[in-house]
Design a protein around this motif. Structure first.
Motif, PDB file in Angstrom:
ATOM      1  N   GLY A 139       0.812  -1.210   0.000  1.00  0.00           N
ATOM      2  CA  GLY A 139       0.000   0.000   0.000  1.00  0.00           C
ATOM      3  C   GLY A 139       0.846   1.260   0.000  1.00  0.00           C
ATOM      4  N   THR A 157       1.507   3.364   2.451  1.00  0.00           N
ATOM      5  CA  THR A 157       2.394   3.522   3.612  1.00  0.00           C
ATOM      6  C   THR A 157       3.699   2.762   3.395  1.00  0.00           C
ATOM      7  N   ASN A 184      -3.961  15.033   0.652  1.00  0.00           N
ATOM      8  CA  ASN A 184      -5.148  14.230   0.954  1.00  0.00           C
ATOM      9  C   ASN A 184      -6.208  14.978   1.754  1.00  0.00           C
ATOM     10  N   CYS A 221      -0.565   9.074  -4.077  1.00  0.00           N
ATOM     11  CA  CYS A 221      -1.763   8.269  -3.745  1.00  0.00           C
ATOM     12  C   CYS A 221      -3.059   9.003  -4.097  1.00  0.00           C
ATOM     13  N   ASN A 269      -1.295   3.828  -4.590  1.00  0.00           N
ATOM     14  CA  ASN A 269      -1.952   2.645  -4.020  1.00  0.00           C
ATOM     15  C   ASN A 269      -3.306   2.405  -4.672  1.00  0.00           C
ATOM     16  N   SER A 307      -6.271   1.756  -3.006  1.00  0.00           N
ATOM     17  CA  SER A 307      -7.466   2.052  -2.216  1.00  0.00           C
ATOM     18  C   SER A 307      -8.056   3.435  -2.468  1.00  0.00           C
ATOM     19  N   LYS A 308      -7.347   4.308  -3.169  1.00  0.00           N
ATOM     20  CA  LYS A 308      -7.870   5.651  -3.427  1.00  0.00           C
ATOM     21  C   LYS A 308      -8.334   5.809  -4.875  1.00  0.00           C
TER      22      LYS A 308
HETATM   23  C1  LIG Z   1      -3.971   6.875   1.798  1.00  0.00           C
HETATM   24  C2  LIG Z   1      -2.657   7.526   1.638  1.00  0.00           C
HETATM   25  C3  LIG Z   1      -1.477   6.894   2.047  1.00  0.00           C
HETATM   26  C4  LIG Z   1      -1.475   5.553   2.757  1.00  0.00           C
HETATM   27  O1  LIG Z   1      -1.847   4.525   1.895  1.00  0.00           O
HETATM   28  P1  LIG Z   1      -2.217   3.068   2.476  1.00  0.00           P
HETATM   29  O2  LIG Z   1      -2.465   2.266   1.244  1.00  0.00           O
HETATM   30  O3  LIG Z   1      -3.425   3.266   3.332  1.00  0.00           O
HETATM   31  O4  LIG Z   1      -1.054   2.594   3.258  1.00  0.00           O
HETATM   32  C5  LIG Z   1      -0.284   7.554   1.844  1.00  0.00           C
HETATM   33  N1  LIG Z   1      -0.252   8.758   1.274  1.00  0.00           N
HETATM   34  C6  LIG Z   1      -1.361   9.412   0.878  1.00  0.00           C
HETATM   35  C7  LIG Z   1      -1.260  10.751   0.235  1.00  0.00           C
HETATM   36  C8  LIG Z   1      -2.607   8.815   1.044  1.00  0.00           C
HETATM   37  O5  LIG Z   1      -3.693   9.460   0.663  1.00  0.00           O
END
Ligand SMILES: *Cc1c(COP(=O)(O)O)cnc(C)c1O
Length: 398
Positions: free
Chosen positions: A70, A72, A152, A186, A207, A209-210
């Motif tokens: 991910g 992080t 974010n 991300c 990643n 998830s976004k």
């Molecule tokens: C969500 C996010 C992360 C962390 O990503 P994970 O996949 O939850 O570990 C890192 N940087 C930014 C800018 C994010 O929006």
């Protein structure tokens, strides 16, 4: 009961088209990509195709991508991997005050541990990093600059390509390959251009998830020639940079999500920007409010507003009761009642930072949702302000 999800910066739902692409890799194609038999090769084929497709979207080479768990982990691999590889006596790193905790917490930890010297650049009231300030902070010992592509919390888009060019110039005049340039993309990956040549970055994090992909999967782009050490040791997968059996469905899903996002972003960005601006204008009609972040250099789905005299957490709960899901500060920081470091960094006082709400629109957001939010929020704010013992002055927003 309504349910209007306006927290897409925290995470997005999985696109059904992505799920469809992932599905076979949970069951039929279950092999370990490192196995030599047909079952392993089938899984490896899925990973290889994903890598190739993502590389093409980023104008990168397939061997420059490292899949991991991910955003992080990707941020940690970029920073720790580079800092640990470098054997210089003094290692200086530059970052900004509004980075995600995955960057900022790690860097301040390394600073406290005496492993690096750290410069944290301040941002202006819109959340922008000044390229000249970055240039001024550069030192012969600077090994890394890490600045996020888009924030974010407040949605501000940083001038990454300009910074990249400034760093190239510095390297050329000082005849050194350093500093390397890392960006956390991300929040940008689903809506902005990811061409690593145009951005002039050496390391890039994104990643799933976004971007309507799966959670628990991400990648780090590592430009050819940039040496980093792994942070996880084991069987040597991902060219030794990230051991552990590959998350095959996740990797396939990440590629599918990125393909869809990059193909549809132009049209979707126009649609979201219209809705965003309507929501912003409507919310700013409520008295004692202020838009946080930049008016135009901003993610198409991000609205972040400070409501003076309002406790953000209370507002989130009241809106939740009306079927509106938004957030205060960032989801990563919630659980704590500390005000957001980003809102403080753009110069708002503690009290105002407490009353900031983030609404992040997404694929599911319809015009009628915005109308509903604009009907509900003024009443909720009036109620909360009526109950609030504090009554702050608008001078806080000047
Ligand atoms: C969500 C996010 C992360 C962390 O990503 P994970 O996949 O939850 O570990 C890192 N940087 C930014 C800018 C994010 O929006």
């Amino acid at each position: 009961m309504k349910s209007i999800y306006l927290d897409n910066a925290a995470t997005t739902p999985l696109d059904s088209r992505v799920l469809e692409k992932m599905q076979p890799y949970f069951s039929d194609v279950f092999g370990n990509p490192s196995s030599f038999h047909a079952a392993g090769l089938a899984a490896k084929k899925g990973v290889d195709a994903a890598r190739k497709s993502i590389a093409a979207l980023m104008n990168a080479h397939a061997d420059e991508l490292v899949f991991c768990s991910g955003g992080t982990e990707s941020d940690n691999l970029a920073i720790l991997g580079l800092v640990r590889t470098n054997k210089a006596k003094v290692k200086h790193v530059i970052t900004s005050a509004i980075e995600h905790p995955a960057v900022l917490e790690l860097l301040t930890h390394l600073q406290k541990a005496g492993e690096i010297e750290l410069t944290i650049l301040s941002v202006d009231k819109f959340g922008l990093v000044d390229v000249r300030e970055l240039e001024k902070a550069l030192r012969p010992e600077t090994i890394l600059v890490s600045i996020m592509y888009a924030n974010n919390e407040i949605g501000t888009i940083e001038p990454i390509a300009d910074m990249g060019r400034a760093l190239l110039k510095w390297r050329k005049t000082h005849n050194t390959p350093f500093p390397y340039f890392h960006t956390d993309a991300c929040q940008a990956a689903g809506v902005l251009d990811l061409d690593v040549e145009k951005l002039h970055v050496d390391l890039l994090t994104l990643n799933g998830s976004k971007i309507y992909g799966p959670k628990g999967v991400g990648l780090l782009f590592v430009r050819r020639g940039v040496e980093i050490e792994p942070i996880i040791y084991g069987g040597g997968q991902e060219r030794g940079l990230r051991s552990g059996t590959e998350n095959v469905p996740g990797i396939v899903g990440l590629a599918a999500a990125l393909e869809i996002a990059q193909a549809e972003k132009e049209k979707e960005n126009v649609r979201l920007t219209k809705l965003r601006d309507k929501l912003t204008a409507g919310l700013l009609k409520i008295k004692k409010t202020k838009l946080n972040g930049h008016a135009t250099e901003r993610l198409p789905n991000n609205v972040n507003i400070s409501f003076l005299d309002v406790e953000g957490e209370a507002a989130v709960l009241y809106l939740d009761a009306q079927g509106i899901y938004c957030s205060t500060g960032s989801a990563c920081a919630s659980g704590s009642l500390d005000p957001s470091h980003v809102i403080l960094a753009i110069g708002l006082p503690y009290e105002a930072a407490h009353g900031s709400l983030r609404f992040t629109l997404g694929h599911s957001t319809k015009p009628a949702d915005i109308d509903y939010v604009l009907k509900v929020v003024p009443d909720v704010m009036a109620k909360l302000r009526h109950m609030s013992p504090v009554n702050l002055d608008m001078k806080y927003f000047k």
